[in-house]
Design a protein around this motif. Structure first.
Motif, short mmCIF file in Angstrom:
data_model
loop_
_atom_site.label_atom_id
_atom_site.label_comp_id
_atom_site.label_asym_id
_atom_site.label_seq_id
_atom_site.Cartn_x
_atom_site.Cartn_y
_atom_site.Cartn_z
N LEU A 88 -7.36 12.05 16.96
CA LEU A 88 -7.41 12.72 15.66
C LEU A 88 -6.08 12.56 14.93
CD1 LEU A 88 -8.74 14.50 13.54
CD2 LEU A 88 -8.03 16.50 14.89
N LYS A 89 -4.99 12.74 15.65
CA LYS A 89 -3.67 12.60 15.04
C LYS A 89 -3.46 11.19 14.50
CE LYS A 89 1.20 13.56 15.94
NZ LYS A 89 2.21 14.04 16.95
N GLU A 90 -3.88 10.19 15.28
CA GLU A 90 -3.74 8.80 14.85
C GLU A 90 -4.59 8.53 13.62
OE1 GLU A 90 -2.65 4.78 14.71
OE2 GLU A 90 -1.74 6.54 15.63
N CYS A 91 -5.81 9.08 13.61
CA CYS A 91 -6.69 8.89 12.46
C CYS A 91 -6.08 9.52 11.20
CB CYS A 91 -8.06 9.50 12.74
SG CYS A 91 -9.30 9.22 11.45
N GLU A 92 -5.54 10.72 11.34
CA GLU A 92 -4.90 11.41 10.18
C GLU A 92 -3.67 10.62 9.71
OE1 GLU A 92 -6.13 16.03 11.22
OE2 GLU A 92 -4.23 15.22 11.94
N ARG A 93 -2.93 10.04 10.64
CA ARG A 93 -1.77 9.23 10.25
C ARG A 93 -2.21 8.00 9.47
NH1 ARG A 93 0.68 4.84 11.40
NH2 ARG A 93 -0.87 4.27 12.97
N GLU A 94 -3.31 7.37 9.92
CA GLU A 94 -3.81 6.18 9.21
C GLU A 94 -4.30 6.55 7.82
OE1 GLU A 94 -6.79 4.72 11.82
OE2 GLU A 94 -5.39 3.70 13.17
N ILE A 95 -4.91 7.73 7.67
CA ILE A 95 -5.37 8.18 6.34
C ILE A 95 -4.18 8.37 5.41
CG2 ILE A 95 -6.38 10.14 5.10
CD1 ILE A 95 -8.27 10.50 7.49
N GLU A 96 -3.13 9.00 5.92
CA GLU A 96 -1.93 9.20 5.10
C GLU A 96 -1.30 7.88 4.71
OE1 GLU A 96 -0.87 12.05 3.78
OE2 GLU A 96 -2.74 12.84 4.63
N THR A 97 -1.30 6.94 5.65
CA THR A 97 -0.73 5.62 5.34
C THR A 97 -1.55 4.92 4.25
OG1 THR A 97 0.13 5.36 7.60
CG2 THR A 97 -0.16 3.36 6.30
N ASN B 241 -0.40 3.84 0.47
CA ASN B 241 -0.52 2.47 -0.05
C ASN B 241 -1.27 2.46 -1.38
OD1 ASN B 241 0.81 1.45 2.17
ND2 ASN B 241 -1.09 0.97 3.31
N ILE B 242 -2.29 3.32 -1.50
CA ILE B 242 -3.05 3.39 -2.75
C ILE B 242 -2.14 3.83 -3.90
CG2 ILE B 242 -4.88 4.65 -3.95
CD1 ILE B 242 -6.41 4.66 -1.28
N LEU B 243 -1.32 4.83 -3.66
CA LEU B 243 -0.39 5.31 -4.68
C LEU B 243 0.57 4.20 -5.10
CD1 LEU B 243 0.47 8.91 -3.38
CD2 LEU B 243 -0.95 8.29 -5.35
N LYS B 244 1.05 3.44 -4.13
CA LYS B 244 1.97 2.35 -4.44
C LYS B 244 1.27 1.28 -5.28
CE LYS B 244 4.85 2.82 -0.30
NZ LYS B 244 5.26 2.18 0.97
N MET B 245 0.01 0.96 -4.88
CA MET B 245 -0.72 -0.07 -5.63
C MET B 245 -1.06 0.41 -7.03
SD MET B 245 -3.19 -1.93 -2.78
CE MET B 245 -3.86 -0.43 -2.06
N ASP B 246 -1.37 1.72 -7.20
CA ASP B 246 -1.62 2.26 -8.54
C ASP B 246 -0.38 2.10 -9.41
OD1 ASP B 246 -4.26 3.00 -8.35
OD2 ASP B 246 -3.82 4.99 -7.53
N ALA B 247 0.76 2.33 -8.83
CA ALA B 247 2.01 2.21 -9.59
C ALA B 247 2.28 0.77 -9.97
CB ALA B 247 3.17 2.78 -8.77
N GLN B 248 1.89 -0.16 -9.11
CA GLN B 248 2.13 -1.57 -9.37
C GLN B 248 1.23 -2.11 -10.47
OE1 GLN B 248 1.68 -3.63 -5.66
NE2 GLN B 248 3.49 -2.67 -4.71
N VAL C 17 -10.21 4.84 3.43
CA VAL C 17 -9.85 6.26 3.49
C VAL C 17 -11.09 7.11 3.72
CG1 VAL C 17 -9.01 8.23 2.16
CG2 VAL C 17 -7.73 6.09 2.15
N SER C 18 -12.16 6.78 2.96
CA SER C 18 -13.41 7.54 3.09
C SER C 18 -13.96 7.42 4.52
CB SER C 18 -14.42 7.02 2.08
OG SER C 18 -15.64 7.71 2.22
N GLN C 19 -13.92 6.20 5.06
CA GLN C 19 -14.42 5.99 6.44
C GLN C 19 -13.56 6.76 7.45
OE1 GLN C 19 -14.30 1.71 6.73
NE2 GLN C 19 -16.26 1.42 5.67
N LYS C 20 -12.25 6.69 7.25
CA LYS C 20 -11.34 7.39 8.16
C LYS C 20 -11.53 8.91 8.07
CE LYS C 20 -9.07 3.90 9.97
NZ LYS C 20 -9.08 3.62 11.44
N GLU C 21 -11.78 9.41 6.88
CA GLU C 21 -11.98 10.86 6.72
C GLU C 21 -13.26 11.31 7.42
OE1 GLU C 21 -9.61 11.79 2.54
OE2 GLU C 21 -11.75 11.27 2.50
#
Length: 247
Positions: free
Chosen positions: A56-65, A69-76, A100-104
């Motif tokens: 679960l912790k690893e899955c939550e970390r991947e979601i945050e990552t 990345n989405i925020l960075k790409m939106d800014a780009q 993200v949806s799959q990971k959630e």
């Protein structure tokens, strides 16, 4: 005669207790193995729960990552001038959002699994603790039984030693030789006034008559056991047991 038979009764009782004593280490080993299996079972259950928490912790970390990345790409997007590059970036953003949806969804499942795992772990802890308590009680009972056996053995051995001092030495040595030859019992009654009570060989009539007439032991020519006539035990014994005679 009665003294020798009493000695044999003591020896048979001592042998029985020694056999029971020899069985105890196997019981204690079985208890120790059972306790180890329970400890291993609990350790495995705890490891499974820890692994669920790690998943679960690893899955939550991947979601945050992914969200980062989405925020960075939106800014780009604001810096991209070419349409092809802009559309490619949007495609990457859509893909990341799907991930993200799959990971959630996976995280929700993992949280449910973690809750189930916690309940299972608590149930396992309670069950195993109760089982260990039962096994430990059984092991303690075996230790108490061993202590009682040893105490009784010590008493019987001392009693035997004192009784042996009162018996004819030659007869006692003869008896011990028979026992060392693994013939149990070493002293047997004349059966049906005709045969050895150990090997059941028919005795010569002269031997039978001598056994009936005199309170003494005679050696069976077949098995070597000491024979006596049981009728003499019903009457008061007039003197010490006689020496064993060769038939």
């Amino acid at each position: 005669m009665r003294g020798m038979i009493e000695l044999q009764d003591l020896d048979l009782h001592i042998t029985e207790l020694e056999e029971r004593k020899r069985e105890i280490p196997a019981h204690k080993k079985a208890f120790a193995e059972r306790l180890k299996r329970l400890d291993d079972e609990l350790a495995e259950s705890e490891q499974q729960f820890k692994q669920l928490a790690l998943n679960l912790k690893e899955c939550e970390r991947e979601i945050e990552t992914l969200k980062g990345n989405i925020l960075k790409m939106d800014a780009q997007l604001n810096t991209i001038k070419k349409n092809d590059e802009y559309r490619a970036m949007l495609t990457q953003i859509d893909l990341a959002k799907k991930q993200v949806s799959q990971k959630e969804e996976l995280a929700i499942k993992l949280m449910c699994d973690l809750d189930d795992g916690k309940r299972k772990l608590e149930a396992d802890k309670q069950r195993i603790a109760e089982e260990k308590k039962r096994v430990q009680a059984q092991a303690a009972a075996v230790d108490e039984d061993l202590a009682r056996l040893q105490q009784e053995l010590d008493q019987l051995t001392a009693q035997r030693s004192e009784l042996a001092k009162t018996l004819p030495p030659d007869l006692l040595r003869h008896y011990e030789r028979i026992r060392s030859a693994k013939k149990f019992p070493a002293i047997v009654p004349l059966k049906d006034e005709s045969s050895c009570g150990g090997c059941f060989m028919n005795m010569r009539r002269q031997v039978v008559n001598e056994l009936i007439q005199r309170a003494e032991f005679k050696s069976c020519p077949q098995c070597g056991r000491l024979l006596y006539y049981p009728g003499h035990l019903a009457a008061p014994e007039s003197g010490p047991a006689g020496e064993a005679e060769a038939s």
